[in-house]
Design a protein around this motif. Sequence first.
Motif, PDB file in Angstrom:
ATOM      1  N   SER A 328       0.827  -1.209   0.000  1.00 15.94           N
ATOM      2  CA  SER A 328       0.000   0.000   0.000  1.00 15.94           C
ATOM      3  C   SER A 328       0.859   1.256   0.000  1.00 15.94           C
ATOM      4  O   SER A 328       0.520   2.251  -0.645  1.00 15.94           O
ATOM      5  N   LEU A 329       1.987   1.224   0.713  1.00 20.66           N
ATOM      6  CA  LEU A 329       2.883   2.382   0.732  1.00 20.66           C
ATOM      7  C   LEU A 329       3.467   2.641  -0.653  1.00 20.66           C
ATOM      8  O   LEU A 329       3.548   3.794  -1.104  1.00 20.66           O
ATOM      9  N   VAL A 330       3.876   1.573  -1.323  1.00 17.30           N
ATOM     10  CA  VAL A 330       4.433   1.721  -2.672  1.00 17.30           C
ATOM     11  C   VAL A 330       3.374   2.264  -3.627  1.00 17.30           C
ATOM     12  O   VAL A 330       3.630   3.195  -4.402  1.00 17.30           O
ATOM     13  N   ALA A 331       2.172   1.693  -3.572  1.00 18.41           N
ATOM     14  CA  ALA A 331       1.111   2.138  -4.479  1.00 18.41           C
ATOM     15  C   ALA A 331       0.777   3.608  -4.250  1.00 18.41           C
ATOM     16  O   ALA A 331       0.640   4.386  -5.207  1.00 18.41           O
ATOM     17  N   ALA A 332       0.641   4.011  -2.984  1.00 17.34           N
ATOM     18  CA  ALA A 332       0.336   5.412  -2.683  1.00 17.34           C
ATOM     19  C   ALA A 332       1.446   6.327  -3.168  1.00 17.34           C
ATOM     20  O   ALA A 332       1.195   7.416  -3.693  1.00 17.34           O
ATOM     21  N   SER A 333       2.696   5.896  -3.006  1.00 14.43           N
ATOM     22  CA  SER A 333       3.824   6.730  -3.445  1.00 14.43           C
ATOM     23  C   SER A 333       3.816   6.904  -4.959  1.00 14.43           C
ATOM     24  O   SER A 333       4.154   7.978  -5.469  1.00 14.43           O
TER      25      SER A 333
END
Length: 677
Positions: A328-333
């Motif tokens: 989720s962190l990668v996708a949001a970034s």
Amino acid sequence: MARRARRTAAGTALGIAAILGIQSIANGAVFGSENSQARQPSVYSARGEEHGPVRTAVHKLALTDKGHGEAVLSQRTTDRFGLLGVSWTDPKAKIQGTIQARARNAETGEWTAWTDLTPYPGLMDGARPGARGSTEPLWVGASDGAEVRITDGARDGKLPAGLRLDLVDPGTDKSAGTSGKVSAEPAAFVQETPPTTPGPASTAPQPTIVSRAGWGADESISPEEPGYLPNGNTIRAAFVHHTADATPYDCSESAAIIRGIYTYHVKTNGWKDIGYNFLVDKCGTLFEGRKGGIDQPVYGAHTYGWNSQSTSVAFLGDYNKVSPSDASLVAASRLIAYKLGQYGVDPAGKATLTSGATQKNYFGTSYTLGQDYTFNAVSGHRDGYATECPGDLLYGQLGTIRNYASGTVQNLAITSLGGEATKAGSGYQTPGPATVNWSTSTQNNLIYKFEVLVDGQVATWGWGHVRSASITLSGYGDHTVAVRATHTSGKVTTSAPVTVTVPGPKTFKPVTPTRLMDTRSGLGVAKAKVGAGGEVVLQVTGNSVVPSSGVGAVVLNVTATNPTATSFVSVYPNGTDRTSASNLNFTAGKTIPNLVTVPVIDGKVRFYNHAGTVDLIADVTGYYATDASGSTHVSHGPLRLMDTRYGTGVRQGPVGAQDVVTLPVAGVQGVPASGVT
């Protein structure tokens, strides 16, 4: 909003709901299971994209005002629902005390813990007809019972009028018919008309995002045209949120959760659309939130006082006690890098925002209407408003999001060239084809793509998980090969180049046969037989008959003598991998010669003996070098073209006395079909 923690009866602090969005990019993403906890699918589990509007419903239950600032909804059985919230008539009215709710699981009959609901600020989406005050919505999963209790904390207090519990059924296959879609004429649904002018190009690639149709948005409930940011339509910052849940969700339920939030924002709050610009689930799937175009500066309702200059992304779930997944962190970034990259904003930098309200944030910082303030370009909801959102553990990962959104591909390097490329000094040599291999310390999902450059031009490319690619070099001489990587932030890194030489055509130069190696006397190599599996390396250039440079191949008459076992010898270029091909086959006690043409890369060739011991002799009879006349030589192999034992190249079986087999050579295994002498 009061700065207080959501709590359960056991005293467990839970996260306060958040509103954040990230715009969608593609209509083809499929969501549902990656990194999702394994469990039985619920009634709200999706099989993939909904591909069209799904009917939702809101069940409204009036609360009983008991006076003295207290109101309740007694425990009762209800129609099925998945999301709940409390609302009241006057959107400007506030409840300063405690609002708690719990729900009964429709399958197990178990009740959730009492959970605090935090009120939204009034008129988050402007002064609109029918707007109501409300708490944040709370996802509880498939439920069929509810209970609410409210107190303002004072015996003589007065609660807002029109208190009710709103229960949202986000829709299922059954509620929409056998297809899972709303049955209606196309004209019954407002189709979003994208702006005629595309949004600005971004410095970062656009990630894949599930469209509104993909998560089943019923556009008929929000028929208004989308709105866009004022002040030059510029996005200066991105705010990160989380949503509330009272029970862990499965990623197959993400579409239902978003439909529930959408329905609540529109039908309960009276907003024009879902408040968040984008949403992301724990499996890393991005979803389009408020409509208006993924590439457009859509005006959302997510961070009170700062919506007119920002975009948002909301993480599905509560992140006060649970850490966000790396997916989720990668996708949001990736989403943030794309949206901020449209306006030249560095995700690791700062942003100046003008306050749209007089208020305080979670940390007690005061903001005054119309004044400018400095924020991180990627900030949390709590930085701009008095809320715990996006939760302690997600707020602690904002630095990770900034790093991911602004990072570069690290330690990118070509590790080797294979295929028909062989090591030659500090570089490589190939007749044309080569396989390029590379490595990097950056994780795959932060890399958008790789490109292999030949002499500065893109020869081929691959996605972020690829670590090798095949190329073909054309034109004799030296070429530079490098690998270029594009991070999901849009930043580009290029590896150090390697030199790869395609040797030019060479012609045969005969010489007086000259002995270069004899293991019996120690000529050219050590004085000793070559043992089983052993090798000797002979310098074949720079002597009295073969020049030290410009030599592409040598022609050797290789003799095996004094062998103790049936075996074979392979002769091949130094610095290359030996193949299974043999150049000289012999039996014990026999002396056998054979003429061998072997490519030369670094001036040396290697001799390998398979079994027993044997003395080896090598006489040079000529070499190939650059010249304008004569027959030219192109290195290719060694490759086995014929083996009568297995029927390779010719029929299978021994060749009898006076028998003949004819071996095709031209047009076989890369040898040209014509022009071969």
